[in-house]
Design a protein around this motif. Structure first.
Motif, PDB file in Angstrom:
ATOM      1  N   LYS A 117      11.013  -4.907  37.720  1.00 22.83           N
ATOM      2  CA  LYS A 117      11.147  -3.835  38.604  1.00 22.83           C
ATOM      3  C   LYS A 117      10.530  -2.422  38.070  1.00 22.83           C
ATOM      4  O   LYS A 117      10.485  -1.468  38.464  1.00 22.83           O
ATOM      5  N   TYR A 147      19.197 -14.466  48.005  1.00 22.38           N
ATOM      6  CA  TYR A 147      19.439 -13.230  48.338  1.00 22.38           C
ATOM      7  C   TYR A 147      19.701 -13.037  49.694  1.00 22.38           C
ATOM      8  O   TYR A 147      19.051 -12.355  50.560  1.00 22.38           O
ATOM      9  N   PRO A 206       6.112 -15.225  40.481  1.00 26.64           N
ATOM     10  CA  PRO A 206       5.100 -15.124  39.559  1.00 26.64           C
ATOM     11  C   PRO A 206       4.064 -14.178  39.770  1.00 26.64           C
ATOM     12  O   PRO A 206       3.895 -13.942  41.086  1.00 26.64           O
ATOM     13  N   ARG A 221      14.956 -18.125  49.758  1.00 26.82           N
ATOM     14  CA  ARG A 221      15.151 -16.455  49.528  1.00 26.82           C
ATOM     15  C   ARG A 221      16.271 -16.173  50.125  1.00 26.82           C
ATOM     16  O   ARG A 221      17.027 -15.180  49.567  1.00 26.82           O
ATOM     17  N   GLY A 241       7.869  -6.957  43.131  1.00 26.47           N
ATOM     18  CA  GLY A 241       8.667  -6.983  42.242  1.00 26.47           C
ATOM     19  C   GLY A 241       9.353  -8.303  41.996  1.00 26.47           C
ATOM     20  O   GLY A 241      10.357  -8.633  41.483  1.00 26.47           O
ATOM     21  N   VAL A 242       8.443  -9.200  42.005  1.00 29.62           N
ATOM     22  CA  VAL A 242       8.941 -10.897  41.991  1.00 29.62           C
ATOM     23  C   VAL A 242       8.195 -11.365  41.030  1.00 29.62           C
ATOM     24  O   VAL A 242       6.863 -11.112  40.653  1.00 29.62           O
ATOM     25  N   GLN A 256      10.234 -22.415  51.847  1.00 26.96           N
ATOM     26  CA  GLN A 256      10.596 -21.606  50.861  1.00 26.96           C
ATOM     27  C   GLN A 256      11.211 -20.226  51.217  1.00 26.96           C
ATOM     28  O   GLN A 256      12.358 -19.896  50.414  1.00 26.96           O
ATOM     29  N   ALA A 276      10.474 -19.085  40.525  1.00 30.27           N
ATOM     30  CA  ALA A 276       9.098 -19.700  40.900  1.00 30.27           C
ATOM     31  C   ALA A 276       8.082 -19.359  39.739  1.00 30.27           C
ATOM     32  O   ALA A 276       7.182 -20.199  39.910  1.00 30.27           O
ATOM     33  N   MET A 333       3.684 -18.076  44.662  1.00 29.64           N
ATOM     34  CA  MET A 333       3.597 -19.426  43.852  1.00 29.64           C
ATOM     35  C   MET A 333       2.765 -20.442  44.441  1.00 29.64           C
ATOM     36  O   MET A 333       1.972 -21.038  43.611  1.00 29.64           O
TER      37      MET A 333
HETATM   38  N1  LIG Z   1       6.965 -15.587  48.125  1.00 28.12           N
HETATM   39  C1  LIG Z   1       7.137 -15.441  46.773  1.00 28.12           C
HETATM   40  C2  LIG Z   1       8.364 -15.339  46.241  1.00 28.12           C
HETATM   41  C3  LIG Z   1       8.753 -15.127  44.939  1.00 28.12           C
HETATM   42  C4  LIG Z   1      10.459 -14.938  44.451  1.00 28.12           C
HETATM   43  O1  LIG Z   1      11.212 -14.794  45.526  1.00 28.12           O
HETATM   44  N2  LIG Z   1      10.659 -14.905  43.213  1.00 28.12           N
HETATM   45  C5  LIG Z   1      11.952 -14.531  42.632  1.00 28.12           C
HETATM   46  C6  LIG Z   1      12.580 -15.704  41.720  1.00 28.12           C
HETATM   47  S1  LIG Z   1      12.333 -17.416  42.464  1.00 28.12           S
HETATM   48  C7  LIG Z   1      12.285 -13.321  42.177  1.00 28.12           C
HETATM   49  O2  LIG Z   1      11.200 -12.814  41.413  1.00 28.12           O
HETATM   50  N3  LIG Z   1      13.400 -12.744  42.464  1.00 28.12           N
HETATM   51  C8  LIG Z   1      13.552 -11.490  41.744  1.00 28.12           C
HETATM   52  C9  LIG Z   1      13.840 -10.491  42.405  1.00 28.12           C
HETATM   53  O3  LIG Z   1      13.530 -10.554  43.873  1.00 28.12           O
HETATM   54  O4  LIG Z   1      14.254  -9.446  42.091  1.00 28.12           O
HETATM   55  C10 LIG Z   1       6.276 -16.307  45.766  1.00 28.12           C
HETATM   56  O5  LIG Z   1       6.226 -17.529  46.403  1.00 28.12           O
HETATM   57  O6  LIG Z   1       5.650 -15.956  44.910  1.00 28.12           O
END
Ligand SMILES: N[C@@H](CCC(=O)N[C@@H](CS)C(=O)NCC(=O)O)C(=O)O
Length: 211
Positions: free
Chosen positions: A39, A113, A53, A109, A50-51, A105, A11, A65
């Motif tokens: 993290k 995940y 952007p 996820r 911990g995600v 979206q 993202a 995002m």
């Molecule tokens: N709802 C969040 C979702 C962000 C998200 O899921 N990012 C993922 C990458 S696409 C991430 O950082 N994953 C790492 C993790 O969850 O450990 C957004 O839109 O910013």
């Protein structure tokens, strides 16, 4: 000067692309997920989920995002990446933006995940449910694009940027977005945008951009 925390092919790529579309000064920090750089206590202080952007705007972290691209369009109206407040296109613009963020979206996820909702027990069932819902969403987008080149109005907006990034995430799924004819025509055109090609180069992404 913006500072983006992202990671290749995530993202974060949406924000990286948006900043290049806007042609504004920014620093990009690409976190290494394998090393757990998203993290660490320092990063969790910026983004408690911990995600990626996270975008630092005027010294403060902004997350999500869809929210970030909408904010950037608002801060840089001269780029014309969102219909102006008060215009007739504002309602469909907000509806599509929130549908993408809230309704579409989250299925990605769940696909990437599945242990989160499944708790490790029903991963296959969660993935299958997510696949079905992602394909339903793609079919809806494809139908909407039957007689249109963009999702809202007649010019490229942050909604198209979000749709493109989410479609990119389907590239290794059983039925990728490009299997739908109107989506393929739409994506083929957007994939020619210099800023999207540039973000692929900067993040070292070689697949999907050329079909
Ligand atoms: N709802 C969040 C979702 C962000 C998200 O899921 N990012 C993922 C990458 S696409 C991430 O950082 N994953 C790492 C993790 O969850 O450990 C957004 O839109 O910013």
């Amino acid at each position: 000067m913006y500072k983006l925390y992202g990671s290749p092919s995530t993202a974060g790529t949406a924000i990286h692309w948006m900043l290049l579309e806007l042609d504004v000064p920014f620093e990009a920090v690409l976190l290494d997920f394998d090393k757990g750089e998203h993290k660490t206590p320092d990063y969790l202080a910026l983004n408690p989920d911990g995600v990626v952007p996270t975008l630092i705007v005027d010294g403060a972290p902004v997350t999500q995002m869809a929210g970030i691209v909408t904010l950037l369009a608002e801060r840089h109206p001269e780029a014309g990446l969102a219909p102006p407040v008060g215009s007739s296109e504002r309602a469909p613009y907000l509806s599509w933006s929130f549908w993408l963020a809230n309704s579409f979206q989250p299925h990605f996820r769940a696909w990437f995940y599945p242990h989160e909702p499944a708790g490790g027990e029903a991963v296959d069932a969660v993935k299958e449910a997510a696949r079905v819902r992602i394909e339903q969403g793609l079919a809806r987008l494809d139908a909407h694009l039957a007689d249109r080149d963009v999702i809202v109005g007649d010019r490229f907006s942050t909604v198209d940027l979000l749709v493109t990034i989410l479609c990119r995430w389907t590239r290794n799924m059983p039925k990728p977005a490009t299997a739908w004819p109107n989506l393929k025509r739409y994506l083929d055109r957007i994939r020619q945008r210099p800023a999207l090609r540039e973000v692929h180069a900067r993040e070292g992404l070689t697949d999907w951009i050329d079909g």
